[in-house]
Write an enzyme that holds these catalytic residues in place. Sequence first.
Site, mmCIF file in Angstrom:
data_model
loop_
_atom_site.group_PDB
_atom_site.id
_atom_site.type_symbol
_atom_site.label_atom_id
_atom_site.label_comp_id
_atom_site.label_asym_id
_atom_site.label_seq_id
_atom_site.Cartn_x
_atom_site.Cartn_y
_atom_site.Cartn_z
ATOM 1 C CB ILE A 59 -0.976 0.007 1.211
ATOM 2 C CG1 ILE A 59 -1.947 1.189 1.134
ATOM 3 C CG2 ILE A 59 -0.224 -0.054 2.524
ATOM 4 C CD1 ILE A 59 -3.120 1.110 2.092
ATOM 5 C CB CYS A 60 0.986 4.164 0.802
ATOM 6 S SG CYS A 60 1.217 5.944 0.933
ATOM 7 C CG HIS A 61 5.360 6.271 -0.661
ATOM 8 N ND1 HIS A 61 4.300 6.941 -0.086
ATOM 9 C CD2 HIS A 61 5.976 7.163 -1.461
ATOM 10 C CE1 HIS A 61 4.284 8.189 -0.511
ATOM 11 N NE2 HIS A 61 5.297 8.353 -1.354
ATOM 12 C CD1 TRP A 67 2.427 9.489 -2.960
ATOM 13 C CD2 TRP A 67 0.514 9.193 -1.875
ATOM 14 N NE1 TRP A 67 2.020 10.715 -2.511
ATOM 15 C CE2 TRP A 67 0.829 10.564 -1.833
ATOM 16 C CE3 TRP A 67 -0.672 8.760 -1.253
ATOM 17 C CZ2 TRP A 67 0.027 11.507 -1.200
ATOM 18 C CZ3 TRP A 67 -1.461 9.701 -0.620
ATOM 19 C CH2 TRP A 67 -1.111 11.059 -0.592
ATOM 20 C CB SER A 99 -4.558 0.142 -1.470
ATOM 21 O OG SER A 99 -5.638 -0.753 -1.645
#
Length: 178
Positions: free
Chosen positions: A105-107, A126, A158
Amino acid sequence: MKIAFLVAPEGVEQVELTEPWRAVAEAGGTPRLVSTDSGKVQGYNHLDKADTFPVDQTVAEATVDEYDGLVLPGGVANPDFLRMDAKAVAFTKGFFDAGKPVAAICHGPWTLVEADVVRGRTLTSWPSLRTDIRNAGGTWVDEQVKVCTGGPNTLVTSRKPDDLKAFCAAALEAFGAT
């Protein structure tokens, strides 16, 4: 279901660690904190220090064979540190080589880029990672959660903390918990 959560000693976005951890535990699984160093990891709420969490195992001690899946939480510093650690990158790549599910998720996908496992895959992150993912041969999409089964394993990604509910549900399904 035993799931490795790979994080650096500092920089993990706390909620991206704690929410998937809670979801795995509530589904009857065993989450384990794996890091590049022993001791504790420092969580962050964006740029502010938050809680610390005890490391269960170092990446040098861990093997892919003992886990059913991998979670790569974000935070900017966390995956940036992991992608510079050869053992962390090899551990991550090992899940793809073994055909085991991975959720990032994200980075978190920065570590996937370094492990050279996004080529031919579709994922999200991200938005600032979009170019890195494309340059590594992946297809980037702006979606709450993306489940990619077009490779050796299931990859769940995500974009950000707001996506955690969908991320956790998709990760649990990939890990076989639903």
